[in-house]
Design a protein around this motif. Structure first.
Motif, short mmCIF file in Angstrom:
data_model
loop_
_atom_site.label_atom_id
_atom_site.label_comp_id
_atom_site.label_asym_id
_atom_site.label_seq_id
_atom_site.Cartn_x
_atom_site.Cartn_y
_atom_site.Cartn_z
N SER A 48 0.81 -1.26 -0.04
CA SER A 48 -0.06 0.07 0.03
C SER A 48 0.90 1.22 0.12
O SER A 48 1.86 1.40 0.82
CB SER A 48 -0.84 0.16 1.33
N GLY A 49 0.55 1.98 -0.94
CA GLY A 49 1.27 3.48 -0.79
C GLY A 49 2.40 3.54 -1.86
O GLY A 49 3.26 4.35 -1.95
N CYS A 50 2.75 2.25 -2.55
CA CYS A 50 3.97 2.45 -3.68
C CYS A 50 3.64 2.93 -4.85
O CYS A 50 4.67 3.19 -5.37
CB CYS A 50 4.39 0.86 -3.66
N GLY A 51 2.40 3.23 -5.03
CA GLY A 51 2.42 4.14 -6.27
C GLY A 51 1.59 3.39 -7.43
O GLY A 51 1.42 4.06 -8.16
N LYS A 52 0.89 2.28 -6.91
CA LYS A 52 0.03 1.69 -8.10
C LYS A 52 -1.12 2.33 -8.74
O LYS A 52 -1.27 2.61 -9.88
CB LYS A 52 -0.42 0.23 -7.49
N SER A 53 -1.83 2.83 -7.61
CA SER A 53 -2.91 3.63 -8.11
C SER A 53 -2.26 4.83 -9.14
O SER A 53 -3.33 5.48 -9.99
CB SER A 53 -3.94 4.25 -7.15
N THR A 54 -1.42 5.77 -8.76
CA THR A 54 -0.96 6.76 -9.13
C THR A 54 -0.50 6.51 -10.68
O THR A 54 -0.90 7.19 -11.47
CB THR A 54 0.13 7.27 -8.64
N ASN A 66 -3.58 18.48 -7.90
CA ASN A 66 -2.26 18.49 -7.44
C ASN A 66 -1.33 17.61 -8.03
O ASN A 66 -0.15 17.48 -7.52
CB ASN A 66 -2.21 18.80 -6.00
#
Ligand SMILES: Nc1ncnc2c1ncn2[C@@H]1O[C@H](COP(=O)(O)OP(=O)(O)OP(=O)(O)O)[C@@H](O)[C@H]1O
Ligand SMILES: [Mg+2]
Length: 330
Positions: A48-54, A66
């Protein structure tokens, strides 16, 4: 129709994406590359938080007020998305690239009957007649294995279960026959048996319609089971990339190895293979260490080597489609 394009459907090259807050720039994704060929399913995994959705939102060109692409490129069928007009992007997002989110109700209109929502997609974007759109909606509701498709088309979303709603979202995504389907944790909100059924469904439909897929999941087991290739992310970066067989049988990055030890694999006997949590904490984007991001948690860390400068993605010898971001991979 022009020339036939036969390159990758999606080609992400050296992509960097940052979010800007009042205090700082948050580099959420750095130097990220992956490509998805026609008909191929590529899995994107990591904590979680590693950037997949980004990455997914970058492909959708939907990074919010932003977020911004600060480096690299994203090409869809050979064309750079950043060079397209907003009208062109809207057209592509509505018909050629479809995204399925974790929470089905986020994609459904609670006040509109299922049939109407499904039919809208090809009628607006593909100029399909009402009759054709109805026939296609009926076909897809049958394809996603919902009982009594005629009745489902007349229902409102709240009259369906969560698993049924997610099947409708999948049907909706396929209405316009997209060449690329992005699934961002599509089954996290569902229970395990429903999850397995949905995954089988996605696999079958991908094959039937020849859809390329980018499948995001923190569940490595699901990705192994569904995808042709895999990309492992850690703290904003790709750390390993290759075919399922290359990565599964010859994983070269210590983080991939740790991730495999920390998750249940499909059909694995928990007593034979105890799960091992990865010690240490995942670095926040503004607290990343020098050199390798995984260094502080790595059993193979060597001071003076792993903590110096940026670590590039390196090809694994004799396999140009298998790469790892570890200077000590051998
Ligand atoms: N709109 C935003 N503004 C600021 N920071 C953001 C924003 N969206 C994401 N981030 C940050 O970017 C990083 C990557 O987030 P992202 O949502 O891509 O992770 P993820 O791998 O999808 O995680 P998860 O598995 O929990 O969904 C995180 O550090 C997150 O806090
Ligand atoms: Mg996410």
């Amino acid at each position: 129709m022009g020339e036939v394009y036969d390159g990758p459907i999606l080609e992400i090259d050296g992509l960097s994406i940052s979010f800007f807050t009042r205090l700082r720039e948050i580099p959420a994704v750095m130097d990220f590359s992956v490509s998805v060929k026609p008909g191929e399913a590529v899995g994107l995994v990591g904590e979680s938080g590693c950037g997949k959705s980004t990455v997914a939102l970058g492909v959708m060109q939907d990074l919010g007020v932003n977020g911004r692409v600060v480096g690299g490129s994203i090409k869809f069928k050979g064309r750079d998305l950043s060079q397209m007009s907003s009208a062109e992007l809207r057209q592509i997002r509505g018909s050629e690239i479809a995204m399925i989110y974790q929470e089905p109700m986020a994609s459904l209109n609670p006040a509109m009957r299922i049939g109407q929502q499904l039919m809208e997609v090809p009628m607006i974007h593909g100029g399909m007649s009402k009759r054709e759109a109805h026939a296609r909606a009926l076909q897809l509701v049958t394809d996603v294995k919902l009982p009594d498709p005629e009745r489902i088309l007349k229902a409102y979303p709240h009259q369906l279960s969560g698993g049924q709603q997610q099947r409708i979202v999948i049907a909706m995504a396929l209405m316009s026959e997209p060449s690329l389907l992005i699934l961002d944790e599509p089954t996290t909100a569902l229970d395990v048996t429903v999850e397995a059924a949905i995954i089988d469904l996605v696999k079958d439909l991908g094959r039937k319609y020849g859809t390329s897929m980018l499948f995001i999941s923190h569940n490595l087991g699901l990705v192994l089971d569904t995808c042709d290739r895999i990309c492992v992310m850690y703290s904003g970066e790709a750390v390993e990339r290759g075919s399922i067989a290359d990565v599964f049988d010859g994983m070269r990055h210590p983080y991939t190895q740790a991730l495999f030890r920390s998750i249940p694999l499909p059909g694995a006997d928990k007593t034979a293979r105890p799960l091992v949590a990865i010690p240490g904490n995942f670095p926040l984007p503004h607290e990343r260490p020098e050199g390798c991001n995984f260094g502080p948690r790595c059993d193979y860390f060597v001071a003076g080597r792993c903590d110096q400068g940026a670590i590039p993605m390196l090809d694994v010898p004799e396999n140009t489609r298998h790469a790892t971001r570890c200077i000590r991979h051998d």
